[in-house]
Design a protein around this motif. Structure first.
Motif, PDB file in Angstrom:
ATOM      1  N   MET A   1      45.477  40.844  36.977  1.00 53.60           N
ATOM      2  CA  MET A   1      44.511  40.062  36.147  1.00 53.60           C
ATOM      3  C   MET A   1      45.077  39.376  35.051  1.00 53.60           C
ATOM      4  O   MET A   1      45.807  39.765  34.397  1.00 53.60           O
ATOM      5  CB  MET A   1      43.383  41.461  35.486  1.00 53.60           C
ATOM      6  N   ARG A   2      44.536  38.184  35.138  1.00 52.23           N
ATOM      7  CA  ARG A   2      45.342  37.211  34.082  1.00 52.23           C
ATOM      8  C   ARG A   2      44.556  37.569  32.577  1.00 52.23           C
ATOM      9  O   ARG A   2      43.399  37.814  32.652  1.00 52.23           O
ATOM     10  CB  ARG A   2      44.857  35.698  34.321  1.00 52.23           C
ATOM     11  N   PRO A   3      45.233  37.462  31.502  1.00 51.09           N
ATOM     12  CA  PRO A   3      44.451  37.586  30.472  1.00 51.09           C
ATOM     13  C   PRO A   3      43.577  36.383  30.207  1.00 51.09           C
ATOM     14  O   PRO A   3      43.599  35.287  30.545  1.00 51.09           O
ATOM     15  CB  PRO A   3      45.719  37.276  29.439  1.00 51.09           C
ATOM     16  N   LEU A  34      34.704  41.442  38.475  1.00 48.20           N
ATOM     17  CA  LEU A  34      35.773  42.097  37.913  1.00 48.20           C
ATOM     18  C   LEU A  34      36.702  42.406  39.122  1.00 48.20           C
ATOM     19  O   LEU A  34      38.089  42.374  38.853  1.00 48.20           O
ATOM     20  CB  LEU A  34      35.458  43.429  37.233  1.00 48.20           C
ATOM     21  N   ASP A  35      36.298  42.978  40.312  1.00 44.74           N
ATOM     22  CA  ASP A  35      37.126  43.088  41.476  1.00 44.74           C
ATOM     23  C   ASP A  35      37.934  41.625  41.917  1.00 44.74           C
ATOM     24  O   ASP A  35      38.904  41.890  42.075  1.00 44.74           O
ATOM     25  CB  ASP A  35      36.225  43.288  42.673  1.00 44.74           C
ATOM     26  N   LEU A  36      37.241  40.712  41.716  1.00 44.69           N
ATOM     27  CA  LEU A  36      37.996  39.519  42.119  1.00 44.69           C
ATOM     28  C   LEU A  36      38.930  39.009  40.872  1.00 44.69           C
ATOM     29  O   LEU A  36      40.097  38.462  41.274  1.00 44.69           O
ATOM     30  CB  LEU A  36      36.863  38.263  42.179  1.00 44.69           C
ATOM     31  N   GLU A  40      42.994  38.396  41.148  1.00 44.12           N
ATOM     32  CA  GLU A  40      43.238  37.306  40.665  1.00 44.12           C
ATOM     33  C   GLU A  40      42.759  36.234  41.810  1.00 44.12           C
ATOM     34  O   GLU A  40      43.206  35.011  42.036  1.00 44.12           O
ATOM     35  CB  GLU A  40      44.969  36.760  40.708  1.00 44.12           C
ATOM     36  N   ILE A  41      41.587  36.389  42.403  1.00 43.78           N
ATOM     37  CA  ILE A  41      40.977  35.522  43.195  1.00 43.78           C
ATOM     38  C   ILE A  41      40.103  34.671  42.198  1.00 43.78           C
ATOM     39  O   ILE A  41      39.980  33.373  42.458  1.00 43.78           O
ATOM     40  CB  ILE A  41      40.244  36.291  44.329  1.00 43.78           C
ATOM     41  N   GLU A  42      39.561  35.265  41.445  1.00 41.94           N
ATOM     42  CA  GLU A  42      38.560  34.616  40.005  1.00 41.94           C
ATOM     43  C   GLU A  42      39.848  34.607  39.182  1.00 41.94           C
ATOM     44  O   GLU A  42      40.294  35.680  38.757  1.00 41.94           O
ATOM     45  CB  GLU A  42      37.516  35.109  39.846  1.00 41.94           C
ATOM     46  N   ARG A  43      40.017  33.460  38.418  1.00 41.39           N
ATOM     47  CA  ARG A  43      41.100  33.665  37.357  1.00 41.39           C
ATOM     48  C   ARG A  43      40.410  32.935  36.086  1.00 41.39           C
ATOM     49  O   ARG A  43      40.931  31.772  35.429  1.00 41.39           O
ATOM     50  CB  ARG A  43      42.174  32.892  37.652  1.00 41.39           C
TER      51      ARG A  43
ATOM     52  N   LEU B 264      49.184  53.557  42.892  1.00 40.23           N
ATOM     53  CA  LEU B 264      48.868  52.601  43.764  1.00 40.23           C
ATOM     54  C   LEU B 264      47.479  52.199  43.719  1.00 40.23           C
ATOM     55  O   LEU B 264      46.673  53.003  43.403  1.00 40.23           O
ATOM     56  CB  LEU B 264      49.420  53.062  45.337  1.00 40.23           C
ATOM     57  N   THR B 265      47.102  50.944  43.835  1.00 41.21           N
ATOM     58  CA  THR B 265      45.740  50.585  44.024  1.00 41.21           C
ATOM     59  C   THR B 265      45.080  51.106  45.380  1.00 41.21           C
ATOM     60  O   THR B 265      45.982  51.436  46.303  1.00 41.21           O
ATOM     61  CB  THR B 265      45.504  49.114  44.052  1.00 41.21           C
ATOM     62  N   ARG B 266      43.852  51.168  45.504  1.00 36.75           N
ATOM     63  CA  ARG B 266      43.160  51.549  46.833  1.00 36.75           C
ATOM     64  C   ARG B 266      43.764  50.521  47.728  1.00 36.75           C
ATOM     65  O   ARG B 266      44.079  50.935  48.996  1.00 36.75           O
ATOM     66  CB  ARG B 266      41.681  51.312  46.777  1.00 36.75           C
ATOM     67  N   GLN B 267      43.986  49.237  47.584  1.00 36.25           N
ATOM     68  CA  GLN B 267      44.463  48.288  48.862  1.00 36.25           C
ATOM     69  C   GLN B 267      45.714  48.809  49.161  1.00 36.25           C
ATOM     70  O   GLN B 267      46.150  48.577  50.393  1.00 36.25           O
ATOM     71  CB  GLN B 267      44.382  46.907  48.244  1.00 36.25           C
TER      72      GLN B 267
END
Lengths: 327, 742
Positions: A1-3, A34-36, A40-43, B264-267
């Motif tokens: 996750m980016r800051p 949040l998952d994204l 880092e799919i959403e940044r 580890l993460t779930r992935q």
């Protein structure tokens, strides 16, 4: 996750102004964002939290329409007595979605802009034109059991995961948008989501900084409303195929019909062809089958998802039987 | 006390958050956080790693790669069990499967480590890997032998001749997919350097194996490695051994001389731990018209990672299940560049019985015979391949009792005949058998002057109830109320065990504790009877009764705490142990198993082919039950996994990358609450005196054995569609359904 930096918006126009800055984005329930961000799919560099803005009310309008605030929780809308009575297809679709915990947290506006669940979109090592334009589509030729059979392109075969939007599609919902310049516009739900074409990363007509403030449901059309979701397990799974239908009959003849599919395309798939094939015809299985054939006439499978075409036909037929019986 | 449905003694700690799991420990300095970077190719070589962007990322303390990782011990194949062997990580530039760790980034916070991990630039020279199990069948080879030296192949009589003479035959191929353990708690650890020693808080099933593997990998004296595993949030086989996360944390902690945490993460749990191998299985059955089997052949081919051979013993249950004069089982492996296989709950039985018990149902259908009756007709009198008697076999009782309770007589033999609205309804049955094993385990019991007994063993409680059952065994063994027993587990300083796995943890540890209590009672009696200050002085101890914290002989009585206070105020201790089954004569002289019968009712939507369980019952014979509540929970959990195996679970490999595609619990499907409406497990009264002194056998894996086949058979009964490619999903059933009608 980016800051990232975070602010809690205190007023609606201020939120739009804040979110129109480069790198900023809205956050509401955060159930998808949040998952994204973790992947880092959403940044985003800045989050504007709009979940506590006064946009969670459900109000009746003078023309008989219902205005659902964009920050209303999915679970609250599903339980609203006016929604349950007058728009049961929406209530059914909402409770078919996600899990109880997620429905409590997810907002109506957020539901409309949730991203696809294509596994390659979430795998940053894989090519994905939606995540990284120009990198190719790994789902084509890959694992594509859950992917689109209608309206897909060579760039993207992802589906829209929303149940709610499919129900809104047959309700002719309008999305109320507020721009950073404080102008308000309404977009038909049919025009809100886009097909992938060669720009699958552009999923809606939202402009930067533009906020979904409400969804307006016109007075419901006559007929019985039904939402039928088909999936491998009984809960907490996105639709393989779903059908939203509103059917009115008069002495054995279908007087009006609205039909939309979920899980088959990059957007809720309202089928005008199926509706035309139903309206004015006898409420019989032969009619439903003809409508189902018409609805899926242009469907194309990718191999693993071929079954969705027949599944969609069967699901439509059964949903129409049930809707017509009771209308 | 033994057998009672005592609530979990650790339950209050768990529901209040008071139970400390590996990743939650705080020991020493503020820990650093490691994040694992996985390979994005399935086969090839790392040609370059550029860490400059990482090293300038905020908070980063260390980037470990194969270029700077310390030298490590190699996997030593002379160590008899894989889980005790070294697990070299970042030891070479070679990539052996997609997702294999290629770097560890250590930073001040988890978020900083994860962000920086995305900045590791790895260049690969990718090679063409083999990822397609079906396409590589021509590369199958025969392994030398299975675990414990069990033969990979067996043959009795002449199967081909038997099949030729059989009046009714079944000859079908089945496939089972990759499956994952996926416990709630991910692999996680905190490693704390302490001088030359390492304290390793890690989530594992076998503390002794973790210690040995860490020591062998880091080339340390095992005495320098201190493993702590107080609570484990599920293992299901995936934590029988430690993996890269623990080795990487240990290497980083030593290099930095700071505590380091890695989870580890779930992935990542889908790409860098382990997987149940995918299989292709051929089953041939030949029977007379009366249902008696004349031939059984079960030929299994499974994948193994090319570099680390793992053999799931999938055909072994078939060797003991039914009588037939002509028999054959075989095991073949197809080497692939896919994640390495390891044990997943009921290794062997789970995929094997899913298939064989489907085939038996096919035979029943071909014969026009009730599948319960068919199984009863093939009940053996002795183990048909080993020729030894069964220690305590009650499969027929399980079948009969289950059929009775379930209402099996209401089943319609002809498929697709029962309707309930839009649902096609079917019933299915399947048998369960699971080998019972024993391994070396020690436990110590110490009675203090306060009259409280403390049990110590490095045994683990992986959510199964070890703390509770050992409390019960010690309470009964010493005549104490359970609140005067404290069980301490999961520390490598405690007497060693073979941990939790293979359904042997409860049998091993409860037997060891029982022996320790017996020895401790002798010590207490010797102390009291020889002590002039004791009311028991000089009495004949043969009639002594331990109860309520006291020991009584002929009306004279003394509290245990007083005996200890007077004679050994530091406490009185005794040890008990079990030995490996190969050193235990009963395990050679008898076939020792647990048994069960599963009954399932499913509904299949006549339009959409959605399959939903309606109810399920299992009746089991497990010897003596230690705790009726934790035992039932384990059995039900296994049964639900069987439902999952039949209908949901499938790890999908992308044939281009060799990586698993569906890497989270939204896409790797398992049942949710709404999928499991009514389920029950019943245990027959029992006591297997050949298994151990307590008459106890393991049941942690029995619940899944055959459970999926009962569901699959119910789907066939509901629809007339037989799916032999698991899991049974909508697209496989839909084409066989009749066209929808009003």
């Amino acid at each position: 996750m980016r800051p990232f930096t975070y602010e809690r918006a205190t007023d609606v126009p201020g939120a739009c102004a804040a979110a129109s800055r480069p790198g900023a984005t809205f956050i509401s329930g955060g159930t998808n964002l949040l998952d994204l961000m973790k992947l880092e799919i959403e940044r985003p560099s800045h989050l504007v939290d709009i979940s506590r803005l006064p946009l969670a009310d459900v109000d009746e309008l003078q023309d008989g329409a219902l205005r659902i605030g964009a920050q209303a929780a999915n679970s609250d809308v599903a339980a609203d007595p006016r929604v349950r009575t007058r728009y049961p297809v929406l209530s059914q679709a909402l409770v078919a979605g996600a899990s109880g915990q997620l429905r409590n947290k997810a907002s109506v506006g957020g539901n409309l802009v949730q991203r696809t669940r294509c596994p390659y979109f979430y795998d940053t090592a894989a090519g994905c034109n939606k995540r990284d334009p120009g990198s190719g589509c790994s789902a084509i030729g890959g694992f594509n059991r859950i992917h689109a059979v209608l309206g897909a392109s060579d760039s993207c075969i992802a589906t829209n995961p929303s149940d709610m939007a499919v129900a809104m599609s047959v309700l002719d919902a309008q999305i109320e948008l507020l721009d950073a310049d404080r102008s308000v516009r309404r977009v038909d739900i049919a025009d809100f989501h886009r097909l992938p074409g060669d720009t699958p990363h552009v999923e809606t007509v939202l402009r930067p900084g533009e906020m979904i403030t409400a969804v307006i449901l016109p007075p419901p059309p006559p007929g019985r409303q039904l939402y039928r979701k088909v999936r491998d397990r009984a809960s907490y799974e996105f639709a393989l195929v779903s059908v939203a239908a509103i059917v009115a009959t008069d002495r054995g003849t279908i007087s009006s019909a609205r039909v939309a599919f979920g899980g088959v395309a990059h957007k809720p798939w309202r089928s005008a062809d199926a509706e035309a094939a139903l309206t004015g015809r006898p409420a019989t299985m032969a009619t439903y089958r003809a409508a189902a054939e018409t609805a899926m006439r242009d469907a194309v499978g990718q191999g693993q998802n071929d079954f969705k075409i027949d599944l969609a036909r069967r699901t439509l037929c059964r949903t129409l039987v049930q809707a017509a019986q009771a209308s | 006390m033994i057998g009672q449905a005592l609530n979990r003694v650790d339950g209050p700690l768990k529901v209040t958050g008071g139970a400390t799991y590996a990743y939650e420990f705080r020991d020493g300095d503020q820990p650093l956080y490691g994040f694992v970077v996985g390979a994005t190719i399935g086969r090839g070589r790392i040609t370059g790693i550029d860490t400059t962007r990482v090293e300038s990322s905020p908070g980063v303390h260390l980037v470990l790669t194969h270029q700077n990782a310390p030298a490590q011990g190699a996997r030593d194949l002379s160590v008899p069990f894989e889980y005790w062997r070294a697990y070299p990580t970042l030891s070479s530039p070679d990539v052996h499967h997609h997702g294999e760790p290629v770097a560890l980034v250590v930073a001040a916070t988890f978020e900083q480590a994860r962000t920086a991990a995305n900045l590791v630039d790895v260049e690969y020279a990718a090679e063409q890997g083999s990822y397609d199990f079906a396409a590589c069948q021509d590369q199958a080879y025969a392994p030398e032998s299975l675990i414990f030296g069990i033969p990979a192949d067996t043959a009795v009589g002449d199967v081909d001749a038997g099949l030729r003479t059989a009046e009714v035959q079944v000859d079908e191929w089945y496939t089972t997919p990759y499956e994952f353990s996926q416990p709630m708690e991910p692999p996680a650890c905190l490693v704390v350097p302490d001088g030359d020693d390492l304290v390793v808080y890690t989530s594992c099933q076998i503390v002794d194996a973790a210690r040995a593997s860490i020591a062998a990998t880091l080339e340390l004296d095992p005495e320098r490695v201190h493993v702590v595993t107080q609570y484990v949030g599920g293992g299901f086989g995936s934590k029988l051994r430690i993996h890269g996360e623990t080795i990487l944390a240990a290497m980083a902690a030593r290099a930095l001389q700071r505590p380091v945490k890695v989870a580890l993460t779930r992935q990542q749990m889908f790409s860098s731990v382990s997987v149940r191998p995918t299989s292709s299985q051929r089953v041939r059955l030949g029977a007379e018209r009366d249902g008696r089997l004349v031939a059984i052949a079960h030929e299994v081919t499974m994948h193994t990672n090319r570099h680390v051979e793992f053999i799931e013993p999938t055909a072994t249950a078939t060797r003991s299940l039914y009588a037939a004069p002509n028999r054959l089982t075989s095991t073949r492996l197809v080497p692939l560049d896919v994640l390495r296989g390891e044990d997943v709950r009921a290794p062997g039985e789970a995929p094997g019985l899913l298939v064989v018990e489907s085939a038996v149902d096919e035979l029943a259908h071909a014969l026009g015979m009730d599948p319960v009756e068919l199984r009863i007709r093939n009940e053996p009198t002795v183990d048909p391949e080993r020729g030894v008697p069964y220690s305590d076999r009650h499969l027929v009782e399980c079948l009969r009792d289950g059929a009775d309770r379930f209402g099996w007589e209401r089943r319609l033999p002809e498929p697709a005949r029962r309707r309930d609205g839009r649902w096609l309804v079917g019933y299915g049955v399947a048998a369960a058998i699971r080998v019972h094993l024993q391994g070396p385990t020690k436990a110590a019991v110490r009675l203090g002057p306060d009259g409280i007994a403390v049990v110590e063993s490095d045994m683990t409680d992986i959510g199964t109830g070890t703390y509770t059952i050992l409390t019960q065994v010690a309470a009964e063994g010493l005549g104490l109320p359970p609140d005067r027993v404290r069980v301490e587990l999961g520390r490598s300083e405690f007497p060693p065990s073979v941990g939790s796995g293979g359904s042997w943890g409860a049998g091993n540890s409860s037997t060891a504790v029982h022996h320790a209590c017996t020895a401790l009672r002798e010590k207490l009696l010797a102390a009291a009877s020889s002590d002039v200050r004791s009311p028991l002085h000089g009495l004949d101890t043969a009639g002594a009764v331990f109860s309520g914290g006291s020991v009584s002989i002929d009306g004279a009585s003394e509290a245990l705490g007083e005996i200890v206070t007077r004679n050994c105020p530091e406490g009185l201790e005794a040890e008990g142990e079990t030995v490996l089954l190969t050193e235990e004569p009963n395990y050679g002289a008898y076939a020792i198993h647990t048994y069960g019968a599963h009954f399932a009712e499913v509904g299949v939507d006549a339009d959409t082919a959605e399959i939903r369980l309606r109810r399920m019952l299992g009746v089991f014979s497990v010897g003596r039950v230690l705790n009726a509540k934790t035992a039932r929970s384990q059995l039900i959990g296994g049964m639900i996994w069987g439902v999952s195996q039949a209908l949901a679970e499938e790890g999908v490999v992308d044939m281009r990358s060799g990586g698993f595609v569906n890497r989270d619990l939204a896409q790797y499907l398992v049942p949710v609450h709404a999928d499991i409406p009514e389920i029950d497990a019943v245990m027959l009264d029992g006591f297997d005196d050949k298994a151990n002194v307590l008459g106890v056998k393991g049941l942690g894996e029995l619940g899944i054995c055959g459970a999926g086949a009962a569901v699959a058979n119910a789907v066939f009964n509901a629809t007339g569609v037989r799916v032999r490619d698991f899991p049974i999903t909508i697209e496989k059933v839909l084409p066989g359904l009749p066209l929808t009608e009003v």
